[in-house]
Scaffold this motif. Structure first.
Motif, PDB file in Angstrom:
ATOM      1  N   GLU A  52      -6.635  -1.426  -7.561  1.00 15.74           N
ATOM      2  CA  GLU A  52      -7.080  -2.406  -6.565  1.00 15.74           C
ATOM      3  C   GLU A  52      -7.666  -1.745  -5.318  1.00 15.74           C
ATOM      4  OE1 GLU A  52      -6.963  -5.846  -6.846  1.00 15.74           O
ATOM      5  OE2 GLU A  52      -6.346  -5.489  -8.921  1.00 15.74           O
ATOM      6  N   LYS A  97      -0.078  -9.876  -3.874  1.00 14.97           N
ATOM      7  CA  LYS A  97      -0.116 -10.789  -5.015  1.00 14.97           C
ATOM      8  C   LYS A  97       1.011 -11.798  -4.994  1.00 14.97           C
ATOM      9  CE  LYS A  97      -2.528  -7.934  -8.314  1.00 14.97           C
ATOM     10  NZ  LYS A  97      -2.469  -7.248  -9.597  1.00 14.97           N
ATOM     11  N   GLU A 136      -0.135  -1.088  -9.851  1.00 20.35           N
ATOM     12  CA  GLU A 136      -0.594  -1.270  -8.490  1.00 20.35           C
ATOM     13  C   GLU A 136       0.375  -0.639  -7.488  1.00 20.35           C
ATOM     14  OE1 GLU A 136      -0.219  -4.004 -10.513  1.00 20.35           O
ATOM     15  OE2 GLU A 136      -2.312  -4.405 -11.003  1.00 20.35           O
ATOM     16  N   CYS A 149      -0.527  -3.667  -2.651  1.00 17.81           N
ATOM     17  CA  CYS A 149      -1.258  -4.636  -3.472  1.00 17.81           C
ATOM     18  C   CYS A 149      -0.308  -5.570  -4.207  1.00 17.81           C
ATOM     19  CB  CYS A 149      -2.180  -3.914  -4.446  1.00 17.81           C
ATOM     20  SG  CYS A 149      -3.571  -3.094  -3.626  1.00 17.81           S
TER      21      CYS A 149
END
Length: 44
Positions: free
Chosen positions: A19, A42, A34, A38
């Protein structure tokens, strides 16, 4: 000459977050792709 397993794993490249491109701080038994930042975005 064969490389020892310890040297093989030491020479693997660091895992990078797809990401943001930040290096992921890996821990044992972790299959996350990730970085923590990140992942926290989410879950919002």
């Amino acid at each position: 000459m064969l490389q020892s397993p310890v040297e093989f794993f030491r020479n693997l490249p660091k895992k990078v977050c797809p990401e943001c491109g930040q290096t992921v701080n890996e821990q044992a038994e972790s299959y996350l792709m990730e970085c923590d930042y990140c992942l926290s975005k989410k879950s919002e």
